[in-house]
Structure formats: structure tokens, C-alpha cells
Design a protein around this motif. Sequence first.
Motif, PDB file in Angstrom:
ATOM      1  N   SER A  71       0.824  -1.139   0.177  1.00  0.00           N
ATOM      2  CA  SER A  71      -0.112  -0.212   0.050  1.00  0.00           C
ATOM      3  C   SER A  71       0.761   1.311   0.034  1.00  0.00           C
ATOM      4  CB  SER A  71      -0.930   0.141   1.308  1.00  0.00           C
ATOM      5  OG  SER A  71      -1.645  -1.084   1.106  1.00  0.00           O
ATOM      6  N   ARG A  72       1.983   1.079   0.193  1.00  0.00           N
ATOM      7  CA  ARG A  72       2.993   2.421   0.104  1.00  0.00           C
ATOM      8  C   ARG A  72       2.897   3.231   1.266  1.00  0.00           C
ATOM      9  NH1 ARG A  72       7.381   0.623  -1.915  1.00  0.00           N
ATOM     10  NH2 ARG A  72       7.951   2.911  -2.249  1.00  0.00           N
ATOM     11  N   ARG A  73       2.382   2.738   2.367  1.00  0.00           N
ATOM     12  CA  ARG A  73       1.975   3.468   3.499  1.00  0.00           C
ATOM     13  C   ARG A  73       2.314   2.568   4.714  1.00  0.00           C
ATOM     14  NH1 ARG A  73      -2.103   1.758   6.287  1.00  0.00           N
ATOM     15  NH2 ARG A  73      -3.949   0.929   5.039  1.00  0.00           N
TER      16      ARG A  73
ATOM     17  N   ASP B 233       1.867   9.185   4.543  1.00  0.00           N
ATOM     18  CA  ASP B 233       2.644   9.398   3.390  1.00  0.00           C
ATOM     19  C   ASP B 233       3.811  10.120   3.714  1.00  0.00           C
ATOM     20  OD1 ASP B 233       3.020   9.475   0.353  1.00  0.00           O
ATOM     21  OD2 ASP B 233       3.232  11.625   0.714  1.00  0.00           O
ATOM     22  N   ASP B 234       3.878  10.921   4.610  1.00  0.00           N
ATOM     23  CA  ASP B 234       5.066  11.589   5.213  1.00  0.00           C
ATOM     24  C   ASP B 234       5.998  10.549   6.016  1.00  0.00           C
ATOM     25  OD1 ASP B 234       6.771  13.719   6.069  1.00  0.00           O
ATOM     26  OD2 ASP B 234       5.885  13.775   8.017  1.00  0.00           O
TER      27      ASP B 234
ATOM     28  N   ALA C  46      -4.088  10.568   5.828  1.00  0.00           N
ATOM     29  CA  ALA C  46      -3.499  10.055   4.576  1.00  0.00           C
ATOM     30  C   ALA C  46      -2.209  10.755   4.197  1.00  0.00           C
ATOM     31  CB  ALA C  46      -4.330  10.133   3.400  1.00  0.00           C
ATOM     32  N   GLU C  47      -2.312  12.062   4.616  1.00  0.00           N
ATOM     33  CA  GLU C  47      -1.131  13.091   4.286  1.00  0.00           C
ATOM     34  C   GLU C  47       0.084  12.716   5.525  1.00  0.00           C
ATOM     35  OE1 GLU C  47       0.247  17.725   4.875  1.00  0.00           O
ATOM     36  OE2 GLU C  47      -1.756  17.248   4.454  1.00  0.00           O
TER      37      GLU C  47
ATOM     38  N   HIS D  45       5.700   7.318   5.871  1.00  0.00           N
ATOM     39  CA  HIS D  45       6.108   6.377   4.796  1.00  0.00           C
ATOM     40  C   HIS D  45       7.553   6.734   4.032  1.00  0.00           C
ATOM     41  CE1 HIS D  45       6.218   3.079   1.978  1.00  0.00           C
ATOM     42  NE2 HIS D  45       6.508   4.069   0.940  1.00  0.00           N
ATOM     43  N   GLY D  46       7.724   8.299   3.764  1.00  0.00           N
ATOM     44  CA  GLY D  46       8.730   8.888   3.278  1.00  0.00           C
ATOM     45  C   GLY D  46       9.860   8.721   4.085  1.00  0.00           C
TER      46      GLY D  46
END
Length: 338
Positions: free
Chosen positions: A146-148, A257-258, A253-254, A260-261
Motif C-alpha cells: 500500500s506504500r504507507r 505518506d510523510d 493520509a497525508e 512512509h517517506g
Amino acid sequence: MSPLDGRFVGRAVELAAKGLGTTSPNPVVGCVVLDVDGNVVGEGWHERAGGPHAEVNALAAAGERARGGTAYVTLEPCNHTGRTGPCAQALLDAGIARVVFAVPDPGALAGGGAERLRAAGVEVTGGVLAAEAERVNEAWLTAARSRRPHVTWKFAATLDGRSAAVDGTSRWISSVESREQVHDLRRRVDAIVAGSGTVLADDPDLTAREPDGTSSPRQPLRVVLDRRGRVPATAKVHDAAASTLVSTAATPAELLDDLHGKGIVSVLLEGGPTLAGAFLAAGLVDRVTAYVAPTLLGSGSHALAGTAITTITDAIGLDVDDVALVGGDVRVSGRPRR
């Protein structure tokens, strides 16, 4: 699935669990090696990020006895060179004749190990005890697919669903044994997320402790969602016990995402009812772990709010896969239905 395959993949799952909390951002993986006569000659698991993978550890234990034998692995052997070499090639070099794995590797870089082994003449079987292997490795698999980060919402509540009394007191709803388990959860995740309201109300440490009360060697990142800058510098989350990130992300979600990065694979959500509701409403909770105390308040704060659910047909169902007595509490854990 043969009973023999299930038995040894099951053992590999047990071994994989030994790496929980020490391998991130890598997966947890276990491996069992049998010789040509079916005797266990090597076991191993991925112990830490950057260290040897499970297959390499098991093969090292087996030595020459691995030649012509079978390797049982919880995750498809990797097929790329990173900080360590490809496990598919290590199995070939050891002369393994058969490989049985549980879950295909979803990574674009690491996938393809099964094909490499088959091309070299190794008999390969996949999908054995996939559900069990998915569970032990669910955080990494969620992040890879899911890339998170994988999100677990943990909360404690009374039998009538209250997380605090009318005067705001909430310590301690759950039992000592439940709180010890929560510290185990904290030790296994990369980050703990709480909202500014929870930090202002409770001034929590948001750190992991050992059973003897000492600070755990590995501490998750403390993440405080504080869009309006309300949390003072004197709050415990700003002490030297662990690193802290203050986020002003506008949505769950934001925030994910942060994170995950930043290489965060797993998150323990310990915020209040509104923050939990926002994550659930966005479909961003992967596991719910509830500690329900045999206590009644009748009034006070609810454990969950802000989901925008107004009718029973929209209620979020839970596929429960674990129920246990912990001290005087009941622990219920499962995955929200999508």
C-alpha cells in the motif's frame, strides 16, 4: 498442502516472530532447512535490519547437510542484492533441491526468487500457511503493498465503551497486565501517533518500557499531530527519552505518506476518539486491538467519535482473529472489513 509442509512452515512462522521489533524496515522471515532424509539441520530468522536473512542463517547452521534438502520459508526468497546478497542464490549455492514458501514477495526489487529457483531446477511450492505467515508479517506487507505504514489502533475502554470518566480521569481503565502488553506493542512498532488533545489531557510519555519498568533499548518515534501548535515544550513527549516528530498534516493520509517517506513501516495509533475516528473513516486502520475492562461508568468520553456513521448498516465490522483474557480484561483484536 501436505501435513509435513504445514508443520515446517508453521515452525518457520514461529521463528519469524522472533524478529518482530528489530528488523524494520525489513520484513520478519523465518526458515527451516531439512536434509535429504527429512531431518531438521538448520533454523534461522532475520534478526535485524542489515544482518543476514533467515535463509542465510538457517543454511549456515545446516552447512553441507543442506545439499539435496528442503528449505521452508515464510516469505518468497529475495532475488536482489541490497545490504545482503539474494537469498535465492544462497539456496542454489547450498544445493537445496526443494523450496516451500508461504507468501509471495510483493516487492518489485526483491520479487522473482521463485522463478529464479525454478529456472535452476529447484522444485518450488508456494502459498503454504499463507494466512499465518501474512499475520506475523502484516506490517511490512501492508507497507510494501500500500506504500504507507501499517496502522494498529489500540485503545482501552470500559464494558460500556467509555475511555474516560466525566471528570476526564482515565488512569487506569485497563489492568496492569494489559498495560504491560501495550508496552510490548510499542516495542514492536516504528512510531506511536497521538493527537494534541490526548497529549494535553494526559501528558503521556509515549515510550516503551521493559517488564521491569526500565526504558526499552529501542524506542519508537513519537508522532504528535498538532496543527495549531498547542503542545508546550514542557510536555513529556519533548523529553530526551525518545525522538519526537510534531506533524501539522491536514489528513491521516497525508501524515502516513510523510511517515512512509521517512521509512516508517508500522504505526500504533494511541490518540483520542476523534483521531481514531478520522483514521477509521479514511479506511486507514489495518488492525484494532481493544482492551475491554469489566467496569461500568455510564457516562464520560466514548472510545470512538467522528466516524460520521449515522446508521447501523454503515457500522464498521471487525474480522476478529484473537480474543484473550489479560488480567481482568478481555483483549479483542481483528481487522476492519473494507
